[in-house]
Design an enzyme around this catalytic site. Structure first.
Site, short mmCIF file in Angstrom:
data_model
loop_
_atom_site.label_atom_id
_atom_site.label_comp_id
_atom_site.label_asym_id
_atom_site.label_seq_id
_atom_site.Cartn_x
_atom_site.Cartn_y
_atom_site.Cartn_z
CG HIS A 287 -6.49 -4.02 2.50
ND1 HIS A 287 -7.51 -3.11 2.61
CD2 HIS A 287 -7.07 -5.23 2.36
CE1 HIS A 287 -8.68 -3.75 2.54
NE2 HIS A 287 -8.43 -5.04 2.41
CG ASP A 297 -5.01 3.18 -1.51
OD1 ASP A 297 -4.51 2.22 -0.92
OD2 ASP A 297 -5.85 3.93 -0.99
#
Length: 419
Positions: A287, A297
């Protein structure tokens, strides 16, 4: 820049790379066939379509209120199509269970392939692979901060059944689309303050996962992956699914291991973990994201760590064992642009890694000529890889340079009138 100038610049770059023993045509061919799994949840701030009004929970948070978030599966697919028109190369789409496309409410332990049939038809139309994730957050049965490790057998079994149902959906994707769906399991389980018993929740998680993954599914259609995390909001002191837990689980249960760039201490880099984990785990899922001080993120940047991740894959020839996925959700900027920026940056980093004079670098290292190694590593940063990237975009009929932003602005003006 005209196509003629782009082609001329590429031919000049090709000659430069050839002097370093690098074949640009081979690098481009490999880049073209390496898929990037693009996460759907950037487009709607991780709300999904199961119960869009339910607040996001599980130690994750989306910030910002930029207009234009998708509110239906059709809007989300349209947004992804626009992003894909500006991104070169092979692409996959990564769905969470809460993104089902159903005309009625479906509880999570009851999801079935038919609830994702419209996604499959869309994927077929656009030559996309699909990946999947059970959603073990933003649900009343996750309000205690525990799911698969919950002390209540009833709650645990609910989530076990959800994972089992999710595997069937994932298998359906693989069968219908002709490439294995990687199904990643991440749970938010943990505690805000120091627990007394760290072992019992991990024992329950181990047993629950073994139960959920007991049925054998052909890896030609489906692959299980497990993902660790250091901490989350509300789980600062203890995370059940730690790195040690999942590395051991993947290596002993023959699942893939997911390494998320934001799920470790700020000074830890997953680029350094790839080679070590590859010795014990056959398949890795990445990821790729950009943490800023914590697992925030942010949109993937063309930063040192993104480049290092791609170099590790290429230098160790792990392309067939590593699945590259993205994971970020930024609601402070145009969401379609976020997909374009992040995915193109991941592809740029992969191309730059493919164009590195790896053979020469390894030869110098084998001879303990560390002066040549360092000098060549640094010089490689200045090689004309950007000309190769521009050529790749032109060959794939997507905008070169920053020209894609006009498409984003035009699209934004259109959707703002209807959303």
């Amino acid at each position: 820049m005209s196509n003629e100038h782009i082609t001329t610049a590429y031919q000049n770059a090709k000659q430069v790379f050839a002097r370093y023993g690098v074949d640009t045509e081979q690098a481009l061919a490999e880049l073209k066939t390496t898929p990037i799994s693009i996460h759907c949840w950037q487009g709607d701030d991780v709300r999904g379509f199961e119960s869009p009004d339910v607040a996001l929970s599980g130690g994750i948070q989306t910030t910002g209120n930029y207009p234009g978030a998708a509110s239906t599966p059709a809007e989300l697919r349209a947004d992804m199509e626009k992003a894909f028109s500006l991104i070169p190369g092979k692409k996959r789409v990564n769905l969470h269970a809460i993104y089902l496309d159903s005309d009625e409410h479906v509880e999570r332990d009851q999801i079935k392939p038919e609830h994702f049939a419209r996604w499959v038809e869309w994927a077929k139309q656009h030559d996309l692979g699909l990946d999947f994730n059970p959603t073990l957050f933003s649900h009343p049965k996750a309000d205690d901060g525990l799911t698969l490790s919950h002390p209540s057998e009833e709650v645990r079994q609910f989530w076990v059944e959800h994972v089992k149902a999710s595997r069937k959906v994932s298998e359906y994707f693989g069968r219908e689309l002709g490439s294995p769906s990687v199904m990643n399991i991440w749970i938010p389980d943990g505690m805000k303050d120091m627990p007394v018993d760290r072992l019992a929740p991990r024992q329950r998680l181990l047993d629950a996962l073994d139960d959920a993954l007991a049925e054998k599914i052909d890896p030609a259609y489906h692959k299980d992956a497990v993902e660790s995390k250091l901490f989350g909001i509300g789980a600062e002191a203890y995370t059940v699914g730690s790195n040690e837990f999942y590395l051991a689980y993947a290596s002993t249960r023959n699942t893939a291991l997911c390494l998320d760039a934001g799920h470790f201490h700020p000074t830890e880099m997953i680029s350094d973990k790839i080679s070590a984990c590859s010795l014990y785990v056959q398949d890795l899922l990445l990821h790729v994201t950009r943490p800023v001080r914590w697992d925030s993120d942010h949109v993937v940047s063309f930063d040192d760590e993104t480049q290092a991740i791609m170099r590790e894959i290429v230098r160790n020839q792990l392309q067939d064992r590593v699945s590259i996925g993205l994971d970020f959700f930024d609601a402070s900027i145009n969401r379609v642009a976020a997909w374009v920026i992040g995915t193109r940056n991941a592809q740029k980093a992969l191309l730059k890694a493919l164009l590195e004079p790896t053979a020469q670098l390894k030869a110098a290292e084998a001879e303990f000529d560390f002066t040549t190694r360092l000098g060549l590593m640094e010089e490689a940063h200045s090689l004309p890889w950007a000309a190769v990237w521009d050529y790749y975009c032109a060959q794939n009929q997507v905008p070169v340079g920053f020209d894609w932003m006009k498409d984003i602005k035009d699209y934004e003006a259109t959707i703002n009138e209807t959303r």
